[in-house]
Design an enzyme around this catalytic site. Structure first.
Site, short mmCIF file in Angstrom:
data_model
loop_
_atom_site.label_atom_id
_atom_site.label_comp_id
_atom_site.label_asym_id
_atom_site.label_seq_id
_atom_site.Cartn_x
_atom_site.Cartn_y
_atom_site.Cartn_z
N CYS A 1 0.77 -1.14 -0.14
CA CYS A 1 -0.09 0.00 -0.16
C CYS A 1 0.90 1.11 0.13
O CYS A 1 0.24 2.32 -0.11
CB CYS A 1 -0.87 -0.04 1.18
SG CYS A 1 -1.78 -1.52 1.32
N HIS B 1 -2.99 8.03 6.04
CA HIS B 1 -3.28 6.80 5.48
C HIS B 1 -4.40 6.17 5.85
O HIS B 1 -5.28 5.68 5.12
CB HIS B 1 -2.07 5.87 5.78
CG HIS B 1 -2.12 4.42 5.11
ND1 HIS B 1 -2.24 4.34 3.71
CD2 HIS B 1 -2.06 3.23 5.81
CE1 HIS B 1 -1.99 3.02 3.44
NE2 HIS B 1 -2.17 2.27 4.77
N GLU C 1 -1.21 5.68 13.70
CA GLU C 1 -0.69 6.69 12.87
C GLU C 1 -1.04 8.15 13.65
O GLU C 1 -0.50 9.03 13.28
CB GLU C 1 -1.67 6.61 11.41
CG GLU C 1 -1.31 8.03 10.62
CD GLU C 1 -2.11 7.80 9.21
OE1 GLU C 1 -1.75 8.64 8.25
OE2 GLU C 1 -2.96 6.94 8.98
N LYS D 1 -9.96 7.57 2.54
CA LYS D 1 -10.38 6.11 2.33
C LYS D 1 -11.70 6.05 2.78
O LYS D 1 -12.29 4.86 2.46
CB LYS D 1 -9.32 5.18 2.92
CG LYS D 1 -7.94 5.02 2.18
CD LYS D 1 -7.14 4.22 3.15
CE LYS D 1 -5.52 3.99 2.32
NZ LYS D 1 -5.16 5.40 2.40
N HIS E 1 -9.82 1.53 0.01
CA HIS E 1 -8.32 1.14 0.19
C HIS E 1 -8.13 0.53 -0.94
O HIS E 1 -8.25 -0.65 -1.35
CB HIS E 1 -7.99 0.47 1.25
CG HIS E 1 -6.63 0.20 1.61
ND1 HIS E 1 -5.78 0.80 0.79
CD2 HIS E 1 -5.94 -0.37 2.51
CE1 HIS E 1 -4.37 0.49 1.27
NE2 HIS E 1 -4.48 -0.07 2.39
N PHE F 1 1.50 -3.10 4.55
CA PHE F 1 1.77 -4.56 4.89
C PHE F 1 3.22 -4.83 4.65
O PHE F 1 3.92 -4.44 3.77
CB PHE F 1 0.99 -5.63 4.29
CG PHE F 1 -0.33 -5.84 4.88
CD1 PHE F 1 -0.99 -4.98 5.80
CD2 PHE F 1 -1.03 -7.00 4.35
CE1 PHE F 1 -2.22 -5.14 6.16
CE2 PHE F 1 -2.32 -7.09 4.80
CZ PHE F 1 -2.82 -6.27 5.88
#
Length: 403
Positions: free
Chosen positions: A153, A293, A304, A322, A327, A388
């Site tokens: 991502c 994010h 975050e 998002k 996403h 990830f």
């Protein structure tokens, strides 16, 4: 310099329609009506608003591309034209392409696996993760270096950072950069469901993606592509290009914590943000906006939030696209980079929707309605991407002073 923007997203088939939908707070998440989705634990996603195959119908080559590459070419064509390069650049050897992805040609791969004796002749080329980048270069006639970061991502942000490096090092005058992804398949939906990463609000798709909210329960898969044209200042000025803003810097770090879970302290994310500030010769107080994010996972959003507060404080206006886009994996950071550049250009922050009550520890200034930024002076913003594998890539953008 940023001289061109392109996008095809769950909110619209181009930049203008996507930006208008973001400002309006409209969700692109829908029920999946295809028969293959009926028995899945998650039956919602955010598909592209416009079929890329239809957009490429007149080109004669769209059918030879996986859907992920189709999306990339559509967005790249828009960005190229927006930059005023439709007639071609002065020197094609000075044009590079960097387009990231998390997976690559997933639709083609799964179809070939179902019917291995009936696969198209170009299947091997269609499934490659570098296919979006390669096909954009073919379509635009770019003769410089072509790269394809595959960092989950964070791939879209890493592509833009690499593009800026190519220009800084004098290896290119113009670089077409961004990300593309088309992951809405039974495999992806089931795989992410197995690790409880996806929202299961099948009954309420438009309110399923809930970044920062106390009731958030995971992200919603989406598909699309976002592309920026980066250009050396002297090159842009020589041809009289319109400039949206400037790429200021990038910060890259790794969590080295867990393959799918973020470091709960947010330390790695914070280091990437600090590196972006340093690379852009910016101070924390210069940042007026953070495009977060914020995927709507319980652990990710909290980590975050801690990183943002620790690194830049609680003064920037924060938003989470998002909540509307879903996403988009390898495309998500690139589309949100487009949004970040437009936020500075128009001095207007899109809202975060579906935020009824911030969760514990989410102590940020989150825009839930469009928020105006200062009308005068230079502005700076961060675009966060955390992936990830523990990949953290943060970009810093600036926009010039107004009269």
């Amino acid at each position: 310099m940023i001289t061109g923007l392109g996008a095809t997203t769950p909110l619209g088939g181009d930049v203008a329609s996507t930006w208008a939908a973001l400002l309006a707070g409209r969700s692109g998440v829908k029920h999946l009506t295809a028969g293959w989705a009926a028995g899945l634990p998650v039956r919602i996603a955010a598909p592209a608003a416009v079929d890329p195959a239809e957009s490429l119908r007149t080109t004669g080559f769209g059918h030879r591309l996986d859907r992920s590459a189709q999306l990339a070419v559509v967005a790249a064509r828009e960005a190229w034209a927006d930059a005023g390069l439709a007639a071609g650049p002065p020197d094609p050897e000075g044009v590079g392409v960097v387009i990231g992805t998390a997976i690559g040609g997933l639709h083609t791969l799964l179809a070939a696996n179902r019917e291995p004796h009936r696969i198209p002749a170009l299947t091997a080329a269609m499934v490659m993760p570098n296919a979006p980048a390669a096909n954009v270069a073919l379509h635009l006639g770019a003769l410089g270096a072509v790269h394809a970061p595959v960092t989950a991502c964070a791939a879209g942000n890493e592509a833009i950072a690499l593009a800026a490096d190519q220009i800084r090092l004098g290896r290119a005058d113009v670089v077409v950069a961004g990300g593309a992804e088309s992951p809405i398949t039974p495999l992806s939906l089931t795989g992410f469901s197995q690790i409880t990463a996806l929202s299961r609000r099948n009954h309420d798709p438009e309110r399923a993606s809930r970044p920062w909210d106390a009731a958030r329960d995971g992200f919603v898969l989406g598909e699309g592509a976002g592309i920026l044209v980066l250009e050396a200042y002297e090159h842009a000025r020589a041809r009289g290009a319109r400039i949206y803003g400037e790429f200021a810097g990038a910060g890259i770090s790794a969590d080295a914590h867990h393959i799918v879970r973020p470091d709960p302290s947010g330390t790695g994310a914070g280091r990437a943000m600090a590196k972006a500030l340093h690379d852009g010769d910016l101070a924390a107080g210069d940042i007026v906006h953070v495009n977060a994010h914020a995927t709507a996972t319980p652990a990710g959003d909290l980590a975050e939030a801690r990183a943002i507060r620790r690194t830049v404080g609680d003064h920037p206006v924060v938003t989470a696209p998002k909540s509307m886009l879903g996403h988009l994996l390898g495309a998500t950071a690139a589309i949100e980079a487009v949004a970040t550049v437009l936020t500075l250009h128009h001095r207007l922050v899109p809202p975060t929707i579906n935020l009824d009550r911030p969760g514990d520890g989410i102590d940020l200034d989150i825009a839930t309605k469009p928020r105006e930024l200062p009308a005068r002076g230079e502005l700076a913003a961060l675009n966060n991407a955390f992936a990830f594998g523990g990949h953290n890539v943060v970009l810093a953008f600036t926009a010039g002073s107004t009269p």
